[in-house]
Design a protein around this motif. Structure first.
Motif, mmCIF file in Angstrom:
data_model
loop_
_atom_site.group_PDB
_atom_site.id
_atom_site.type_symbol
_atom_site.label_atom_id
_atom_site.label_comp_id
_atom_site.label_asym_id
_atom_site.label_seq_id
_atom_site.Cartn_x
_atom_site.Cartn_y
_atom_site.Cartn_z
ATOM 1 N N HIS A 116 36.692 -54.149 -74.585
ATOM 2 C CA HIS A 116 37.068 -55.868 -74.297
ATOM 3 C C HIS A 116 36.136 -56.783 -74.208
ATOM 4 O O HIS A 116 34.604 -57.015 -74.027
ATOM 5 C CB HIS A 116 36.956 -55.898 -72.737
ATOM 6 C CG HIS A 116 37.846 -57.387 -72.648
ATOM 7 N ND1 HIS A 116 38.866 -57.603 -72.558
ATOM 8 C CD2 HIS A 116 37.278 -58.309 -72.355
ATOM 9 C CE1 HIS A 116 39.760 -58.846 -72.439
ATOM 10 N NE2 HIS A 116 38.324 -59.234 -71.353
ATOM 11 N N TYR A 117 35.979 -57.906 -75.275
ATOM 12 C CA TYR A 117 35.713 -58.968 -74.941
ATOM 13 C C TYR A 117 36.488 -60.969 -75.867
ATOM 14 O O TYR A 117 37.892 -60.353 -75.694
ATOM 15 C CB TYR A 117 34.541 -59.314 -75.956
ATOM 16 C CG TYR A 117 34.350 -58.876 -76.971
ATOM 17 C CD1 TYR A 117 34.985 -60.464 -78.357
ATOM 18 C CD2 TYR A 117 34.178 -58.188 -78.277
ATOM 19 C CE1 TYR A 117 35.781 -59.883 -79.646
ATOM 20 C CE2 TYR A 117 34.165 -57.848 -79.805
ATOM 21 C CZ TYR A 117 34.719 -58.721 -80.355
ATOM 22 O OH TYR A 117 35.079 -58.147 -81.437
ATOM 23 N N ASP A 118 36.207 -61.695 -74.892
ATOM 24 C CA ASP A 118 36.957 -62.704 -74.723
ATOM 25 C C ASP A 118 36.395 -64.151 -74.794
ATOM 26 O O ASP A 118 35.012 -64.251 -73.816
ATOM 27 C CB ASP A 118 38.243 -62.683 -73.939
ATOM 28 C CG ASP A 118 37.805 -62.420 -72.444
ATOM 29 O OD1 ASP A 118 37.528 -63.678 -71.850
ATOM 30 O OD2 ASP A 118 37.693 -61.766 -71.720
ATOM 31 N N ALA A 132 42.494 -61.736 -65.968
ATOM 32 C CA ALA A 132 41.632 -61.056 -67.277
ATOM 33 C C ALA A 132 41.129 -59.548 -66.664
ATOM 34 O O ALA A 132 41.889 -58.154 -67.391
ATOM 35 C CB ALA A 132 39.767 -61.428 -67.916
ATOM 36 N N ILE A 133 41.816 -58.476 -65.901
ATOM 37 C CA ILE A 133 40.729 -57.782 -64.768
ATOM 38 C C ILE A 133 42.727 -56.771 -64.790
ATOM 39 O O ILE A 133 42.771 -55.915 -64.741
ATOM 40 C CB ILE A 133 40.527 -57.940 -63.450
ATOM 41 C CG1 ILE A 133 39.136 -57.720 -63.813
ATOM 42 C CG2 ILE A 133 40.970 -56.755 -62.578
ATOM 43 C CD1 ILE A 133 38.294 -58.927 -61.924
ATOM 44 N N GLU A 134 43.666 -58.037 -64.511
ATOM 45 C CA GLU A 134 44.864 -57.586 -64.096
ATOM 46 C C GLU A 134 45.436 -57.197 -65.665
ATOM 47 O O GLU A 134 46.105 -56.276 -65.401
ATOM 48 C CB GLU A 134 45.730 -58.423 -63.882
ATOM 49 C CG GLU A 134 45.381 -58.738 -62.000
ATOM 50 C CD GLU A 134 46.003 -60.545 -60.924
ATOM 51 O OE1 GLU A 134 45.901 -61.224 -62.131
ATOM 52 O OE2 GLU A 134 45.595 -60.274 -60.067
ATOM 53 N N ARG A 135 45.227 -58.056 -66.723
ATOM 54 C CA ARG A 135 45.992 -57.896 -67.959
ATOM 55 C C ARG A 135 45.211 -56.387 -68.669
ATOM 56 O O ARG A 135 45.809 -55.711 -69.840
ATOM 57 C CB ARG A 135 45.741 -59.362 -68.607
ATOM 58 C CG ARG A 135 46.733 -59.994 -67.860
ATOM 59 C CD ARG A 135 46.153 -61.317 -68.933
ATOM 60 N NE ARG A 135 47.183 -63.083 -68.240
ATOM 61 C CZ ARG A 135 47.604 -63.662 -69.337
ATOM 62 N NH1 ARG A 135 46.361 -63.620 -70.043
ATOM 63 N NH2 ARG A 135 47.706 -64.534 -68.303
ATOM 64 N N TYR A 136 43.659 -56.365 -68.581
ATOM 65 C CA TYR A 136 43.133 -55.576 -69.090
ATOM 66 C C TYR A 136 42.355 -54.655 -68.792
ATOM 67 O O TYR A 136 41.278 -53.735 -69.528
ATOM 68 C CB TYR A 136 41.926 -56.957 -70.481
ATOM 69 C CG TYR A 136 43.470 -57.678 -71.220
ATOM 70 C CD1 TYR A 136 44.003 -57.280 -72.170
ATOM 71 C CD2 TYR A 136 43.024 -58.994 -70.962
ATOM 72 C CE1 TYR A 136 44.626 -57.787 -72.276
ATOM 73 C CE2 TYR A 136 43.532 -59.502 -71.984
ATOM 74 C CZ TYR A 136 44.344 -59.015 -72.447
ATOM 75 O OH TYR A 136 45.265 -59.789 -73.423
ATOM 76 N N ARG A 431 44.577 -52.567 -79.840
ATOM 77 C CA ARG A 431 43.361 -52.649 -80.103
ATOM 78 C C ARG A 431 44.060 -54.191 -80.673
ATOM 79 O O ARG A 431 43.615 -53.661 -81.362
ATOM 80 C CB ARG A 431 41.698 -52.824 -79.516
ATOM 81 C CG ARG A 431 41.286 -51.382 -78.858
ATOM 82 C CD ARG A 431 40.284 -51.270 -79.334
ATOM 83 N NE ARG A 431 39.705 -49.622 -78.828
ATOM 84 C CZ ARG A 431 39.390 -49.175 -77.753
ATOM 85 N NH1 ARG A 431 39.543 -49.751 -76.255
ATOM 86 N NH2 ARG A 431 39.272 -47.802 -77.228
ATOM 87 N N SER A 432 44.034 -55.030 -79.540
ATOM 88 C CA SER A 432 43.681 -56.407 -80.888
ATOM 89 C C SER A 432 42.574 -57.524 -80.799
ATOM 90 O O SER A 432 41.853 -57.679 -80.414
ATOM 91 C CB SER A 432 44.347 -57.489 -79.612
ATOM 92 O OG SER A 432 46.193 -57.108 -79.560
ATOM 93 N N TYR A 445 38.819 -59.039 -78.520
ATOM 94 C CA TYR A 445 39.133 -57.886 -78.407
ATOM 95 C C TYR A 445 39.680 -57.661 -77.242
ATOM 96 O O TYR A 445 39.039 -56.926 -76.359
ATOM 97 C CB TYR A 445 37.153 -56.740 -78.879
ATOM 98 C CG TYR A 445 37.422 -55.477 -78.999
ATOM 99 C CD1 TYR A 445 38.417 -55.023 -80.686
ATOM 100 C CD2 TYR A 445 37.580 -54.563 -78.434
ATOM 101 C CE1 TYR A 445 38.316 -53.856 -80.742
ATOM 102 C CE2 TYR A 445 37.093 -53.736 -78.973
ATOM 103 C CZ TYR A 445 37.745 -52.654 -79.728
ATOM 104 O OH TYR A 445 37.397 -52.003 -79.876
ATOM 105 N N LEU A 446 40.109 -57.288 -77.543
ATOM 106 C CA LEU A 446 41.885 -57.054 -76.145
ATOM 107 C C LEU A 446 42.678 -55.747 -76.007
ATOM 108 O O LEU A 446 42.687 -55.256 -76.750
ATOM 109 C CB LEU A 446 42.728 -57.979 -75.656
ATOM 110 C CG LEU A 446 42.305 -59.468 -76.154
ATOM 111 C CD1 LEU A 446 43.316 -60.389 -76.530
ATOM 112 C CD2 LEU A 446 41.590 -60.055 -75.336
ATOM 113 N N SER A 447 41.983 -54.626 -75.248
ATOM 114 C CA SER A 447 42.995 -52.569 -75.044
ATOM 115 C C SER A 447 43.599 -53.672 -74.043
ATOM 116 O O SER A 447 44.126 -53.838 -73.101
ATOM 117 C CB SER A 447 41.562 -52.432 -74.652
ATOM 118 O OG SER A 447 40.962 -52.496 -75.355
#
Length: 457
Positions: A116-118, A132-136, A431-432, A445-447
């Motif tokens: 992950h990174y945003d 972010a924790i709730e989503r990823y 992963r986006s 980078y979103l898992s």
């Protein structure tokens, strides 16, 4: 030695797209060299100096890990506590009956979290860490069962530090790590707040980066001069440490993270002849950095640059360490790459879904003779690119399709599937992402959890 380093830095800056490089070496109990070359700000023609502060990217992780170990020494948390015990009511999402990751496993990148990174570029606000924790913050494997590098894990540790100390995690680090070590230039945050001049950041195409923020500040957003960073490194070689000996040893007690590297608590660890090499790299928008510590020599060295791309960093560091450590090779340093193997998923059609915070997205996957096609939410099939497998994943493939979530639409136009076959089902991460630094900025980078079953209609 340092005369040849100056010549090398001048040559590499003249022959490689770059802005500046700052280098520092500390040995015993003090700095022995600090030098800077090139421009800290290209538009202003402001030269880099030994007193210029750089964003150090993922070298933030051993700093945060040091703070977590200090909290453990103070009895505020236990390294083997379930991390969710210290998240003020937050629970990590699970799609399988996975256990509870510990604080230690989060520090080791062995919690089961996804990559992950945003990044949010000014004036856009960042994704809040709890959001972010709730989503990823999904667990993709049993905690402790494998290594997967996850910046979000260190965002989770930010929340844990704030919960147990009652302080913002960056303030706790300042009070208990930077100040006791005398690191006056150091700061954690999206914009530099300290006494030094800062190095502006530049994309590979030369464009200037705006200020950016992230949900995982404890993974990515520390700033330091090279000299102060080298002294932080030296504190992990037995010189004026803020930690006790047991915590120091725990941080360097590494489990495998590749063929040559291990990962402890915030540190990569390898062995070069008779020497232990303790290190961390950093690479993100507008910066490439490295800190290396050799405890047996009571030696620390770092190289900081302010343009995307690792060529200058790696060249300067290779020259420097070759002079400082007999027998040194670059293979002892991160990042280590995942080795590819043949993809063995059997031919057939698989159907299932990708779970996103915005809802479930149907996915159909066709596997034929080593090739893969994906159809997202009933769309036309798209052929996979770079189809392979790795030590960690039975199938890895990239697709020119975008998940229909607001986060993905912001700056993540591609899809990567990392899947394993378990009991006849494909499970893993969708992963986006964005392909590098297209349009001059790093994307996200979103898992997301992905699950596919054999198609039997």
């Amino acid at each position: 030695m340092f005369e040849s380093l100056s010549d090398h830095c001048a040559h590499i800056l003249a022959t490689t797209p770059s802005a500046s490089v700052s280098v520092a070496v500390a040995r015993g109990d003090s700095p022995i060299y600090a030098g800077a070359f090139g421009l800290a700000d290209i538009e202003e023609r402001r030269p880099a100096t030994a007193g210029t502060a750089y964003l150090i990217a993922s070298i933030t992780k051993p700093i945060t890990a040091t703070a977590v170990c200090l909290a453990a020494e103070a009895g505020l948390l236990g390294l083997d506590d379930p991390v969710e015990k210290h998240l003020d009511g937050l629970q990590l999402p699970r799609h399988r009956d996975h256990g509870a990751p510990t604080v230690r496993e989060v520090l080791q990148h062995r919690a089961g979290l996804g990559g992950h990174y945003d990044f949010a570029y000014a004036p856009t606000s960042r994704l809040a860490v709890r959001q972010a924790i709730e989503r990823y913050g999904t667990l993709y494997r049993e905690p402790g069962s494998g290594f997967e590098y996850s910046n979000l894990g260190y965002g989770i540790l930010d929340v844990a530090l704030q919960t147990v100390t009652g302080q913002d995690s960056a303030a706790f680090v300042k009070d208990h790590v930077f100040t006791p070590l005398g690191l006056v230039s150091c700061h954690i945050g999206p914009a530099y707040r300290g006494p030094a001049q800062q190095a502006s950041r530049y994309a590979a195409d030369g464009g200037r980066y705006p200020v950016y923020d992230t949900s995982h500040r404890g993974a990515s957003l520390a700033w330091a001069t090279a000299s102060d960073l080298a002294m932080f490194g030296l504190s992990h070689a037995g010189t004026s440490s803020v930690l006790g000996a047991a915590s120091m040893a725990a941080m360097q007690d590494a489990l495998p993270a590749g063929s040559r590297l291990g990962y402890g608590l915030g540190w990569f660890v390898s062995h070069e002849g008779t020497h232990t090499i303790v290190s961390h790299s950093g690479s993100m928008g507008g910066v490439a950095t490295m800190l290396v510590v050799v405890p047996e020599l009571r030696l620390a060295a770092c190289v900081l640059t302010n343009r995307t791309g690792a060529a200058v960093r790696d060249s300067v560091l290779g020259h420097l360490m070759g002079e400082l450590v007999p027998g040194f090779t670059k293979a002892s340093l991160p990042p280590g790459g995942a080795s590819a193997r043949e993809m063995t998923i059997p031919s057939g059609t698989w159907e299932g879904h990708i779970d996103t915070y915005a809802g479930r997205v149907p996915l159909l996957l066709n596997v034929r003779n080593g090739q893969v096609e994906a159809s997202l939410d009933g769309s036309e099939p798209v052929a996979g690119q770079m189809v392979t497998a790795t030590q960690e994943w039975d199938l890895r493939a990239f697709f020119a399709v975008q998940l229909p979530t607001p986060d993905a639409r912001a700056d993540s136009p591609l899809l990567n599937l990392d899947l394993n076959q378990r009991d006849g089902v494909l499970v893993g991460a969708a992963r986006s992402l964005k392909n590098g630094e297209q349009d001059g900025r790093l994307g996200n980078y979103l898992s997301h959890w992905c699950e596919l079953h054999p198609f039997n209609r």
